[in-house]
Scaffold this active site. Sequence first.
Site, PDB file in Angstrom:
ATOM      1  N   ASP A  68       0.830  -1.188   0.138  1.00 34.92           N
ATOM      2  CA  ASP A  68      -0.256  -0.083   0.001  1.00 34.92           C
ATOM      3  C   ASP A  68       0.743   1.282  -0.138  1.00 34.92           C
ATOM      4  O   ASP A  68       0.345   2.331  -0.143  1.00 34.92           O
ATOM      5  CB  ASP A  68      -1.072  -0.040   1.109  1.00 34.92           C
ATOM      6  CG  ASP A  68      -0.308  -0.015   2.520  1.00 34.92           C
ATOM      7  OD1 ASP A  68       1.018  -0.064   2.490  1.00 34.92           O
ATOM      8  OD2 ASP A  68      -1.185  -0.034   3.605  1.00 34.92           O
ATOM      9  N   SER A  69       2.248   1.269   0.167  1.00 39.73           N
ATOM     10  CA  SER A  69       3.188   2.226  -0.502  1.00 39.73           C
ATOM     11  C   SER A  69       2.877   2.616  -1.688  1.00 39.73           C
ATOM     12  O   SER A  69       3.368   3.624  -2.042  1.00 39.73           O
ATOM     13  CB  SER A  69       4.553   1.603  -0.209  1.00 39.73           C
ATOM     14  OG  SER A  69       4.893   0.671  -1.110  1.00 39.73           O
ATOM     15  N   ASP A 107      -0.862  -6.061  -0.023  1.00 37.28           N
ATOM     16  CA  ASP A 107      -1.284  -5.505   1.178  1.00 37.28           C
ATOM     17  C   ASP A 107      -2.876  -5.212   1.242  1.00 37.28           C
ATOM     18  O   ASP A 107      -3.454  -4.933   0.299  1.00 37.28           O
ATOM     19  CB  ASP A 107      -0.897  -4.363   1.445  1.00 37.28           C
ATOM     20  CG  ASP A 107       0.604  -3.898   2.095  1.00 37.28           C
ATOM     21  OD1 ASP A 107       0.766  -4.862   3.063  1.00 37.28           O
ATOM     22  OD2 ASP A 107       1.188  -3.065   1.880  1.00 37.28           O
ATOM     23  N   LYS A 137      -0.827  -9.372   2.825  1.00 36.41           N
ATOM     24  CA  LYS A 137      -0.170  -8.926   3.960  1.00 36.41           C
ATOM     25  C   LYS A 137      -0.864  -7.965   4.806  1.00 36.41           C
ATOM     26  O   LYS A 137      -1.832  -7.188   4.254  1.00 36.41           O
ATOM     27  CB  LYS A 137       1.205  -8.194   3.726  1.00 36.41           C
ATOM     28  CG  LYS A 137       1.938  -7.400   4.842  1.00 36.41           C
ATOM     29  CD  LYS A 137       3.502  -6.968   4.238  1.00 36.41           C
ATOM     30  CE  LYS A 137       3.640  -6.021   3.670  1.00 36.41           C
ATOM     31  NZ  LYS A 137       2.935  -4.569   4.431  1.00 36.41           N
ATOM     32  N   GLU A 139      -0.891  -5.311   8.698  1.00 38.27           N
ATOM     33  CA  GLU A 139      -0.251  -4.756   9.689  1.00 38.27           C
ATOM     34  C   GLU A 139      -0.801  -5.286  11.074  1.00 38.27           C
ATOM     35  O   GLU A 139      -1.858  -5.263  11.292  1.00 38.27           O
ATOM     36  CB  GLU A 139      -0.215  -3.246   9.692  1.00 38.27           C
ATOM     37  CG  GLU A 139       0.706  -2.811   8.155  1.00 38.27           C
ATOM     38  CD  GLU A 139       0.680  -1.290   8.276  1.00 38.27           C
ATOM     39  OE1 GLU A 139       0.438  -0.510   9.089  1.00 38.27           O
ATOM     40  OE2 GLU A 139       1.137  -0.706   7.285  1.00 38.27           O
ATOM     41  N   GLU A 206       9.849  -3.814  10.410  1.00 35.68           N
ATOM     42  CA  GLU A 206       9.951  -2.479   9.902  1.00 35.68           C
ATOM     43  C   GLU A 206      10.670  -1.669  10.931  1.00 35.68           C
ATOM     44  O   GLU A 206       9.831  -1.386  11.843  1.00 35.68           O
ATOM     45  CB  GLU A 206       8.914  -1.937   8.960  1.00 35.68           C
ATOM     46  CG  GLU A 206       9.173  -0.676   8.415  1.00 35.68           C
ATOM     47  CD  GLU A 206       8.402  -0.150   7.451  1.00 35.68           C
ATOM     48  OE1 GLU A 206       7.241  -0.561   7.169  1.00 35.68           O
ATOM     49  OE2 GLU A 206       8.459   1.142   6.983  1.00 35.68           O
TER      50      GLU A 206
HETATM   51  O1  KIV Z   1       3.598  -1.034   1.677  1.00 33.91           O
HETATM   52  C1  KIV Z   1       5.009  -1.391   1.611  1.00 33.91           C
HETATM   53  O2  KIV Z   1       5.557  -1.190   0.804  1.00 33.91           O
HETATM   54  C2  KIV Z   1       5.281  -2.083   2.669  1.00 33.91           C
HETATM   55  C3  KIV Z   1       6.852  -2.275   2.627  1.00 33.91           C
HETATM   56  C4  KIV Z   1       7.489  -1.196   3.345  1.00 33.91           C
HETATM   57  C5  KIV Z   1       7.348  -3.570   3.697  1.00 33.91           C
HETATM   58  O3  KIV Z   1       4.515  -2.603   3.529  1.00 33.91           O
END
Ligand code: KIV
Length: 289
Positions: A68-69, A107, A137, A139, A206
Amino acid sequence: MNASSPSPAQNQASTATLYGGVTNRRVTVRDLATAKQRGEKWSMLTAYDALTAGVFDEAGIPVLLVGDSAGNCHLGYETTVPVTMDQMVMLSAAVVRGTKRSMIVADLPFGSYQESPAQAMHNAARLMKEAGVGAVKLEGGERSARSIELLVEAGVPVMAHIGLTPQSVHALGGYPVQGRGDEAAHQLLRDAKAVQQAGAFAVVLEAVPAELAAQVTEQLAIPTVGIGGGPDTDAQVLVWTDMAGMTAGRVPKFVKQYANLRAVLGDAARAFAEDVRGGAFPAEEHSFH
Ligand code: KIV
Protein backbone atom coordinates in the site's frame (compact mmCIF):
# COMPACT_ATOMS: atom_id res chain seq x y z
CA MET A 1 -3.28 -35.67 -9.91
CA ASN A 2 -5.12 -35.11 -6.63
CA ALA A 3 -4.60 -32.58 -3.85
CA SER A 4 -2.32 -34.89 -1.88
CA SER A 5 0.09 -35.65 -4.75
CA PRO A 6 2.25 -32.62 -5.58
CA SER A 7 3.30 -32.00 -9.17
CA PRO A 8 6.98 -32.59 -10.13
CA ALA A 9 7.53 -28.81 -10.09
CA GLN A 10 6.08 -28.54 -6.57
CA ASN A 11 8.36 -31.36 -5.46
CA GLN A 12 11.41 -29.33 -6.38
CA ALA A 13 10.56 -27.02 -3.47
CA SER A 14 12.89 -28.57 -0.95
CA THR A 15 16.02 -28.69 -3.11
CA ALA A 16 16.02 -25.68 -5.46
CA THR A 17 17.42 -22.33 -4.35
CA LEU A 18 15.07 -19.34 -4.41
CA TYR A 19 17.40 -17.15 -6.42
CA GLY A 20 18.01 -18.72 -9.81
CA GLY A 21 16.08 -21.86 -8.82
CA VAL A 22 12.85 -23.37 -10.18
CA THR A 23 11.41 -21.13 -12.88
CA ASN A 24 8.51 -23.17 -14.28
CA ARG A 25 6.08 -22.24 -11.53
CA ARG A 26 5.54 -19.53 -8.93
CA VAL A 27 7.48 -19.40 -5.69
CA THR A 28 5.40 -20.80 -2.81
CA VAL A 29 5.29 -20.47 0.96
CA ARG A 30 6.96 -23.90 1.16
CA ASP A 31 9.92 -22.59 -0.84
CA LEU A 32 10.30 -19.72 1.64
CA ALA A 33 10.11 -22.09 4.62
CA THR A 34 12.81 -24.37 3.19
CA ALA A 35 14.97 -21.34 2.36
CA LYS A 36 14.96 -20.44 6.06
CA GLN A 37 15.94 -24.00 6.99
CA ARG A 38 18.96 -23.95 4.68
CA GLY A 39 19.88 -20.36 5.59
CA GLU A 40 19.30 -18.86 2.13
CA LYS A 41 18.60 -15.14 2.33
CA TRP A 42 16.09 -13.75 -0.17
CA SER A 43 14.90 -10.44 -1.52
CA MET A 44 11.48 -8.83 -1.92
CA LEU A 45 10.67 -5.64 -3.85
CA THR A 46 7.46 -3.70 -4.11
CA ALA A 47 5.77 -3.46 -7.51
CA TYR A 48 2.68 -1.53 -8.58
CA ASP A 49 2.34 -2.21 -12.32
CA ALA A 50 2.79 -4.99 -14.87
CA LEU A 51 5.81 -3.47 -16.65
CA THR A 52 8.03 -2.96 -13.60
CA ALA A 53 6.88 -6.23 -12.02
CA GLY A 54 7.90 -8.04 -15.22
CA VAL A 55 11.42 -6.61 -14.96
CA PHE A 56 11.76 -7.79 -11.34
CA ASP A 57 10.28 -11.20 -12.18
CA GLU A 58 12.85 -11.63 -14.98
CA ALA A 59 15.59 -10.53 -12.55
CA GLY A 60 14.66 -13.48 -10.31
CA ILE A 61 13.22 -11.58 -7.34
CA PRO A 62 11.30 -14.40 -5.62
CA VAL A 63 8.63 -12.31 -3.88
CA LEU A 64 6.96 -9.09 -5.07
CA LEU A 65 4.84 -7.01 -2.71
CA VAL A 66 2.01 -4.91 -4.04
CA GLY A 67 2.46 -2.63 -1.07
CA ASP A 68 0.00 0.00 0.00
CA SER A 69 3.12 2.16 -0.30
CA ALA A 70 1.54 2.53 -3.75
CA GLY A 71 -0.26 5.40 -2.00
CA ASN A 72 2.85 7.57 -1.64
CA CYS A 73 5.10 5.91 -4.26
CA HIS A 74 2.72 5.50 -7.19
CA LEU A 75 -0.62 7.25 -6.68
CA GLY A 76 0.54 10.64 -5.40
CA TYR A 77 -0.87 10.54 -1.85
CA GLU A 78 1.19 11.64 1.16
CA THR A 79 0.71 8.39 3.10
CA THR A 80 -0.66 4.89 2.66
CA VAL A 81 -3.86 5.75 4.54
CA PRO A 82 -6.09 6.80 1.60
CA VAL A 83 -5.43 3.64 -0.47
CA THR A 84 -8.63 1.69 -1.17
CA MET A 85 -9.41 -1.96 -1.80
CA ASP A 86 -10.44 -1.21 -5.38
CA GLN A 87 -7.05 0.40 -6.02
CA MET A 88 -5.22 -2.55 -4.46
CA VAL A 89 -7.21 -5.01 -6.57
CA MET A 90 -6.42 -3.08 -9.76
CA LEU A 91 -2.69 -2.71 -9.03
CA SER A 92 -2.34 -6.31 -7.81
CA ALA A 93 -4.06 -7.74 -10.90
CA ALA A 94 -1.61 -5.81 -13.10
CA VAL A 95 1.39 -7.16 -11.14
CA VAL A 96 0.06 -10.73 -11.39
CA ARG A 97 -0.46 -10.33 -15.17
CA GLY A 98 3.08 -9.02 -15.62
CA THR A 99 4.81 -11.91 -13.83
CA LYS A 100 5.29 -15.66 -14.15
CA ARG A 101 7.48 -16.81 -11.30
CA SER A 102 7.48 -14.39 -8.36
CA MET A 103 5.10 -14.98 -5.47
CA ILE A 104 2.77 -11.97 -5.41
CA VAL A 105 1.80 -10.66 -1.97
CA ALA A 106 -0.74 -7.82 -1.73
CA ASP A 107 -1.31 -5.47 1.18
CA LEU A 108 -4.70 -5.20 2.82
CA PRO A 109 -4.99 -1.38 2.97
CA PHE A 110 -5.98 0.72 5.98
CA GLY A 111 -9.62 0.17 6.96
CA SER A 112 -9.98 -3.09 5.03
CA TYR A 113 -9.32 -5.53 7.91
CA GLN A 114 -9.26 -3.78 11.29
CA GLU A 115 -13.02 -4.01 11.96
CA SER A 116 -13.17 -7.80 12.28
CA PRO A 117 -11.68 -11.09 11.10
CA ALA A 118 -14.72 -11.40 8.81
CA GLN A 119 -13.89 -8.09 7.13
CA ALA A 120 -10.27 -9.25 6.71
CA MET A 121 -11.49 -12.48 5.11
CA HIS A 122 -13.86 -10.69 2.75
CA ASN A 123 -11.13 -8.40 1.46
CA ALA A 124 -8.39 -11.06 1.35
CA ALA A 125 -10.73 -13.14 -0.80
CA ARG A 126 -11.17 -10.18 -3.17
CA LEU A 127 -7.39 -9.92 -3.61
CA MET A 128 -7.10 -13.64 -4.28
CA LYS A 129 -10.15 -14.04 -6.53
CA GLU A 130 -10.21 -10.73 -8.43
CA ALA A 131 -6.46 -10.03 -8.64
CA GLY A 132 -5.03 -13.56 -8.39
CA VAL A 133 -2.42 -12.87 -5.69
CA GLY A 134 -0.82 -15.75 -3.80
CA ALA A 135 -0.80 -14.15 -0.34
CA VAL A 136 -1.86 -11.05 1.59
CA LYS A 137 -0.04 -8.87 4.10
CA LEU A 138 -1.53 -6.98 7.01
CA GLU A 139 -0.12 -4.81 9.76
CA GLY A 140 -0.18 -5.52 13.49
CA GLY A 141 1.08 -8.20 15.89
CA GLU A 142 -1.08 -9.34 18.80
CA ARG A 143 -3.84 -6.98 17.70
CA SER A 144 -4.16 -8.72 14.31
CA ALA A 145 -3.63 -12.31 15.45
CA ARG A 146 -7.32 -13.31 15.37
CA SER A 147 -7.68 -12.12 11.78
CA ILE A 148 -4.50 -13.90 10.72
CA GLU A 149 -5.79 -17.10 12.31
CA LEU A 150 -9.10 -16.96 10.44
CA LEU A 151 -7.42 -16.19 7.10
CA VAL A 152 -4.90 -19.02 7.51
CA GLU A 153 -7.66 -21.46 8.50
CA ALA A 154 -9.49 -20.46 5.32
CA GLY A 155 -6.43 -21.14 3.17
CA VAL A 156 -5.07 -17.62 2.76
CA PRO A 157 -1.28 -17.35 3.18
CA VAL A 158 -0.59 -14.33 5.39
CA MET A 159 2.55 -12.24 5.70
CA ALA A 160 2.45 -10.19 8.92
CA HIS A 161 4.02 -6.75 9.39
CA ILE A 162 5.20 -5.48 12.79
CA GLY A 163 7.53 -2.82 14.18
CA LEU A 164 6.82 0.40 12.34
CA THR A 165 3.38 0.04 10.78
CA PRO A 166 2.91 2.93 8.31
CA GLN A 167 -0.90 2.71 8.35
CA SER A 168 -0.65 4.04 11.94
CA VAL A 169 1.33 7.11 10.84
CA HIS A 170 -1.15 9.54 12.38
CA ALA A 171 -1.25 7.69 15.72
CA LEU A 172 2.55 7.39 15.79
CA GLY A 173 3.09 11.02 14.79
CA GLY A 174 5.41 10.05 11.93
CA TYR A 175 7.68 7.10 11.20
CA PRO A 176 9.79 6.60 14.37
CA VAL A 177 12.05 3.59 14.94
CA GLN A 178 10.16 0.97 17.01
CA GLY A 179 11.26 -1.52 19.68
CA ARG A 180 13.72 0.74 21.49
CA GLY A 181 13.83 0.18 25.25
CA ASP A 182 13.04 -2.97 27.21
CA GLU A 183 9.24 -2.75 27.22
CA ALA A 184 9.00 -1.95 23.49
CA ALA A 185 11.46 -4.75 22.67
CA HIS A 186 9.43 -7.24 24.70
CA GLN A 187 6.26 -6.12 22.96
CA LEU A 188 7.89 -6.64 19.55
CA LEU A 189 8.90 -10.18 20.55
CA ARG A 190 5.36 -10.87 21.76
CA ASP A 191 3.97 -9.52 18.47
CA ALA A 192 6.35 -11.69 16.44
CA LYS A 193 5.42 -14.82 18.38
CA ALA A 194 1.70 -14.00 18.18
CA VAL A 195 1.71 -13.76 14.37
CA GLN A 196 3.76 -16.95 14.05
CA GLN A 197 1.37 -18.73 16.43
CA ALA A 198 -1.59 -17.44 14.39
CA GLY A 199 -0.12 -19.08 11.27
CA ALA A 200 1.62 -16.28 9.34
CA PHE A 201 4.17 -17.70 6.88
CA ALA A 202 6.54 -14.72 7.23
CA VAL A 203 6.75 -11.42 9.08
CA VAL A 204 8.01 -8.01 7.99
CA LEU A 205 10.05 -6.17 10.65
CA GLU A 206 10.13 -2.47 9.80
CA ALA A 207 12.41 0.12 11.41
CA VAL A 208 13.59 -1.81 14.45
CA PRO A 209 17.08 -1.98 15.99
CA ALA A 210 19.30 -4.52 14.21
CA GLU A 211 20.05 -6.43 17.44
CA LEU A 212 16.33 -6.86 18.17
CA ALA A 213 15.57 -7.96 14.60
CA ALA A 214 18.37 -10.54 14.91
CA GLN A 215 16.88 -11.81 18.18
CA VAL A 216 13.40 -12.13 16.63
CA THR A 217 14.85 -13.90 13.60
CA GLU A 218 16.63 -16.40 15.81
CA GLN A 219 13.55 -17.09 17.90
CA LEU A 220 11.08 -17.54 15.03
CA ALA A 221 10.70 -20.58 12.80
CA ILE A 222 9.10 -18.46 10.04
CA PRO A 223 11.19 -16.10 7.85
CA THR A 224 11.64 -12.50 8.93
CA VAL A 225 11.72 -9.84 6.20
CA GLY A 226 13.61 -6.73 7.24
CA ILE A 227 13.22 -3.15 6.10
CA GLY A 228 15.35 -1.02 8.37
CA GLY A 229 15.99 -4.08 10.54
CA GLY A 230 19.71 -4.56 9.96
CA PRO A 231 21.57 -7.42 8.25
CA ASP A 232 20.42 -10.49 10.20
CA THR A 233 16.82 -10.98 9.05
CA ASP A 234 16.11 -13.91 6.72
CA ALA A 235 15.05 -11.62 3.86
CA GLN A 236 15.20 -7.94 2.92
CA VAL A 237 12.52 -5.79 1.29
CA LEU A 238 12.81 -2.35 -0.27
CA VAL A 239 10.29 -0.09 -1.94
CA TRP A 240 11.32 -0.28 -5.60
CA THR A 241 11.16 3.45 -6.25
CA ASP A 242 13.62 4.01 -3.37
CA MET A 243 15.89 1.13 -4.45
CA ALA A 244 16.11 2.35 -8.06
CA GLY A 245 16.38 6.08 -7.36
CA MET A 246 12.96 7.14 -8.65
CA THR A 247 11.88 8.76 -5.38
CA ALA A 248 12.10 12.56 -5.27
CA GLY A 249 13.92 14.04 -2.27
CA ARG A 250 15.17 12.26 0.84
CA VAL A 251 14.81 8.53 1.35
CA PRO A 252 14.96 6.72 4.72
CA LYS A 253 18.39 5.84 6.22
CA PHE A 254 17.80 2.12 5.58
CA VAL A 255 17.55 2.55 1.79
CA LYS A 256 20.41 1.63 -0.52
CA GLN A 257 19.95 3.22 -3.94
CA TYR A 258 21.08 0.87 -6.75
CA ALA A 259 20.39 3.19 -9.69
CA ASN A 260 19.37 6.76 -10.43
CA LEU A 261 16.36 6.18 -12.64
CA ARG A 262 14.87 9.58 -11.88
CA ALA A 263 17.89 11.28 -13.46
CA VAL A 264 18.01 8.82 -16.39
CA LEU A 265 14.32 9.29 -17.18
CA GLY A 266 14.48 13.06 -16.75
CA ASP A 267 17.48 13.25 -19.12
CA ALA A 268 15.62 11.15 -21.70
CA ALA A 269 12.54 13.39 -21.49
CA ARG A 270 14.64 16.56 -21.81
CA ALA A 271 16.55 15.13 -24.82
CA PHE A 272 13.23 14.23 -26.51
CA ALA A 273 11.85 17.72 -25.90
CA GLU A 274 15.04 19.30 -27.29
CA ASP A 275 14.89 17.11 -30.43
CA VAL A 276 11.25 18.03 -31.03
CA ARG A 277 11.93 21.74 -30.51
CA GLY A 278 14.97 21.67 -32.82
CA GLY A 279 13.35 19.49 -35.52
CA ALA A 280 15.79 16.58 -35.01
CA PHE A 281 12.91 14.23 -34.20
CA PRO A 282 11.32 12.57 -36.04
CA ALA A 283 14.12 11.86 -38.54
CA GLU A 284 13.80 10.08 -41.86
CA GLU A 285 14.10 6.61 -40.22
CA HIS A 286 11.10 7.33 -37.99
CA SER A 287 8.82 8.39 -40.88
CA PHE A 288 6.45 6.41 -43.13
CA HIS A 289 6.13 7.10 -46.89
O1 KIV B 1 3.66 -1.06 1.60
C1 KIV B 1 4.85 -1.42 1.59
O2 KIV B 1 5.60 -1.14 0.65
C2 KIV B 1 5.35 -2.17 2.72
C3 KIV B 1 6.83 -2.38 2.78
C4 KIV B 1 7.47 -1.16 3.31
C5 KIV B 1 7.18 -3.59 3.57
O3 KIV B 1 4.63 -2.55 3.56
